[in-house]
Scaffold this active site. Structure first.
Site, PDB file in Angstrom:
ATOM      1  N   HIS A   1     -40.698  14.335  31.712  1.00 26.17           N
ATOM      2  CA  HIS A   1     -39.407  14.449  31.044  1.00 26.17           C
ATOM      3  C   HIS A   1     -39.107  15.913  30.755  1.00 26.17           C
ATOM      4  CE1 HIS A   1     -40.917  14.345  26.562  1.00 26.17           C
ATOM      5  NE2 HIS A   1     -41.695  15.067  27.322  1.00 26.17           N
TER       6      HIS A   1
ATOM      7  N   CYS B   1     -41.209  22.575  26.392  1.00 29.38           N
ATOM      8  CA  CYS B   1     -40.736  21.236  26.764  1.00 29.38           C
ATOM      9  C   CYS B   1     -39.346  21.284  27.408  1.00 29.38           C
ATOM     10  CB  CYS B   1     -40.727  20.312  25.556  1.00 29.38           C
ATOM     11  SG  CYS B   1     -42.372  20.014  24.881  1.00 29.38           S
TER      12      CYS B   1
ATOM     13  N   HIS C   1     -41.994  18.280  32.447  1.00 35.72           N
ATOM     14  CA  HIS C   1     -43.449  18.283  32.282  1.00 35.72           C
ATOM     15  C   HIS C   1     -43.870  16.841  32.038  1.00 35.72           C
ATOM     16  CE1 HIS C   1     -41.891  18.358  28.194  1.00 35.72           C
ATOM     17  NE2 HIS C   1     -43.043  17.845  27.803  1.00 35.72           N
TER      18      HIS C   1
ATOM     19  N   HIS D   1     -46.620  13.591  30.617  1.00 30.38           N
ATOM     20  CA  HIS D   1     -47.518  13.081  29.585  1.00 30.38           C
ATOM     21  C   HIS D   1     -48.176  11.804  30.088  1.00 30.38           C
ATOM     22  CE1 HIS D   1     -46.078  15.680  26.348  1.00 30.38           C
ATOM     23  NE2 HIS D   1     -44.839  15.422  26.742  1.00 30.38           N
TER      24      HIS D   1
ATOM     25  N   ASP E   1     -43.196   4.101  34.350  1.00 31.13           N
ATOM     26  CA  ASP E   1     -44.472   4.621  34.847  1.00 31.13           C
ATOM     27  C   ASP E   1     -44.282   5.436  36.125  1.00 31.13           C
ATOM     28  OD1 ASP E   1     -47.255   5.009  34.845  1.00 31.13           O
ATOM     29  OD2 ASP E   1     -47.591   3.248  36.116  1.00 31.13           O
ATOM     30  N   HIS E   2     -44.805   6.638  36.101  1.00 31.37           N
ATOM     31  CA  HIS E   2     -44.715   7.588  37.213  1.00 31.37           C
ATOM     32  C   HIS E   2     -43.263   7.894  37.589  1.00 31.37           C
ATOM     33  CE1 HIS E   2     -48.981   6.681  37.426  1.00 31.37           C
ATOM     34  NE2 HIS E   2     -49.088   7.878  38.002  1.00 31.37           N
TER      35      HIS E   2
ATOM     36  N   GLU F   1     -47.276  10.204  22.426  1.00 31.83           N
ATOM     37  CA  GLU F   1     -46.926  11.137  23.490  1.00 31.83           C
ATOM     38  C   GLU F   1     -48.121  12.020  23.839  1.00 31.83           C
ATOM     39  OE1 GLU F   1     -42.893  13.370  24.095  1.00 31.83           O
ATOM     40  OE2 GLU F   1     -44.162  14.558  22.761  1.00 31.83           O
TER      41      GLU F   1
END
Length: 145
Positions: free
Chosen positions: A14, A33, A39, A41, A79-80, A124
């Protein structure tokens, strides 16, 4: 009351950026960020339900159902993925942990039996998490002395 929590993990990218702020303000507030390419997580999502265990099954809710709903409503979508670009229901949302947990709640609440969803928590990082208990919790907490 018994509380039952299902924990899942997912990885996503994100970028924290607000179109209501100047470039300078965005970099000042979001720091690294605000990286233009985003980047990532490795998130941990905890979904908690509560209620009286059913006398026949001994369960507040079947964990298989919790897993299916959580995956269908949230994990399979995020996801991903890059949360700013790949998830239609997050379009226009600054993907902070706080706003993500509210959006996740909204999707989950639609599918869980009414009144069963208690809390959604999103970790996070090891040190940062956000939790949400829905509008009803906000009203109840406002009534406390």
């Amino acid at each position: 009351m018994a509380y039952l929590t299902r924990r899942v993990t997912f990885s996503a990218a994100h970028r924290l950026w607000s179109n209501q702020l100047s470039d300078e303000e965005n970099y000042q507030i979001y720091d690294k960020c605000a990286n233009p390419n985003g980047h990532g997580h490795n998130y941990i999502l905890e979904v908690t339900v509560y209620g009286q265990p059913d006398p026949k099954t001994g369960m507040v809710m079947n964990l298989t159902d919790m897993k299916r709903i959580t995956n269908e409503q949230v994990v399979d979508w995020v996801d991903h993925k890059h949360l700013n670009h790949d998830v239609p229901w997050l379009e226009g949302v600054i993907p902070t942990a706080e706003l993500l947990v509210i959006k996740f709640w909204e999707r989950l609440e639609q599918e869980f039996p009414p009144g069963l969803l208690y809390e959604v928590t999103l970790h996070e990082t090891e040190n940062n998490s956000a939790s949400y208990r829905g509008e009803r919790a906000d009203v109840l907490e406002a009534r406390l002395p």
